[in-house]
Scaffold this active site. Sequence first.
Site, PDB file in Angstrom:
ATOM      1  N   SER A 206       0.884  -1.161   0.000  1.00 46.42           N
ATOM      2  CA  SER A 206       0.000   0.000   0.000  1.00 46.42           C
ATOM      3  C   SER A 206       0.923   1.212   0.000  1.00 46.42           C
ATOM      4  O   SER A 206       1.743   1.371   0.910  1.00 46.42           O
ATOM      5  CB  SER A 206      -0.888  -0.009   1.244  1.00 46.42           C
ATOM      6  N   GLU A 207       0.819   2.052  -1.037  1.00 42.05           N
ATOM      7  CA  GLU A 207       1.885   3.033  -1.263  1.00 42.05           C
ATOM      8  C   GLU A 207       1.967   4.154  -0.226  1.00 42.05           C
ATOM      9  O   GLU A 207       2.948   4.890  -0.198  1.00 42.05           O
ATOM     10  CB  GLU A 207       1.812   3.607  -2.686  1.00 42.05           C
ATOM     11  N   ASN A 208       0.957   4.278   0.651  1.00 37.94           N
ATOM     12  CA  ASN A 208       1.106   5.248   1.739  1.00 37.94           C
ATOM     13  C   ASN A 208       2.202   4.818   2.715  1.00 37.94           C
ATOM     14  O   ASN A 208       2.751   5.655   3.428  1.00 37.94           O
ATOM     15  CB  ASN A 208      -0.227   5.496   2.459  1.00 37.94           C
TER      16      ASN A 208
END
Lengths: 207, 234
Positions: free
Chosen positions: A45-47
């Site tokens: 999840s790129e966060n």
Amino acid sequence: MAWDRNQMAARAAEELEDGMYVNLGIGIPTLVANYVGDKDITLQSENGMLGMGPFPFEGEEDPDLINAGKQTITELNRTAYFDSATSFGMIRGGKIAAAILGAMEVAENGDLANWMIPGKLVKGMGGAMDLVAGVGRVIVLMDHANKHGDSKVLRECTLPLTGKAVVDRIITNLGVLDVVEGGLRIVECADGVTEAELRAATQATIV
Amino acid sequence: MKKVYGSAAEALEGVLADGMLIAAGGFGLCGIPELLLQAIKENGAKNLTFASNNAGVDDFGIGILLHTKQVKKMISSYVGENAEFMRQYLSGELELEFNPQGTLAERMRAGGCGIPGFYTKTGVGTVIAEGKEVKEFNGEEYILEKGLFADLSIVKAWKADETGNLVFRKTARNFNPPAAMCGKVCIAEVEEIVPKGSLDPDGIHLPGIYVHRLIQGTHEKRIEQRTTRKREEA
């Protein structure tokens, strides 16, 4: 006949191999996680998270634990957290094996448009431009036509690009196409779809 | 040097000024410096530019500063959750600079590391590349992006010790470390300040050298998209 959303997701899941680190986009790509079976796949999840788990049970939502779509999620026994600069470092650095993303338009040279429609509400590209520029393999998972029935698989994109010549494979409700020299190559047709039907529904050059 | 302040308003005193570039941590409403944003609203500072991945929602996060017209410009990657933002942007009251999410994070990190520019593949061949230097490395094109140097950083962490060493919790870490690094002055708000020596030195996520002022407070921690599954699906 053609594939439904779940069949599309199941087909996309076949692209994933044991041991891969993968980023799934919002929409149909999210469903791919339901079809990985016994394969050892780590979702990013790129966060700032590797090892994304399913949605939490009611009452167990944690405001400090969300995915890139801002939805509450859970962690797994392999989860690692990190900051967003590190997260996009692994994306840009080619450490993420594949991204499966939705699209508004894809062109035969691999151009991808999925972030804005001029004149409509502009929301922003989020991490999409970084993902398509950086990950090992970009797989587009989308409906073959838009809601007006026009092909989204085009000779050239008409919308502002997310990335230039970045797409490797396109999976739609009608079949699977690869971006190759000179155009697209049919890899397979969806159940009940003939090659002639797939060609007729596709504006892009099929070689 | 004393870093701990009694309130967000006190921590902003002598630091916040009109026209500043402020780097704010957070992703969506997760890990945002909600107490400092509220205090900036009460302070009334105007013409602010915010480098922040998102602009909050209408009544929470940076959204509360849009209603009071304190924000002149946003540098963000995604602003889709905010109707007032769209209204002000479309009417020309608010400037907007879109940065790809990873480019924004790296601009902050680079600024904090004394790197004024870097080349990236992200955005090559798109509107993001317009007006930017293009350079070829090993046969591939890259564009020049600039390090971000903020006047002030506002971030949210889970725990801090009195010296400003920070520990974040889960995905609330997100943009907070790079945002903290790129400011001349950084103010961190945390859920708990613990005495020196009570954090594991090997478990510090952001060393206190980046943190100049510190406050402890109670956070609402609003959830933007509450998604759950039913127990019988397990």
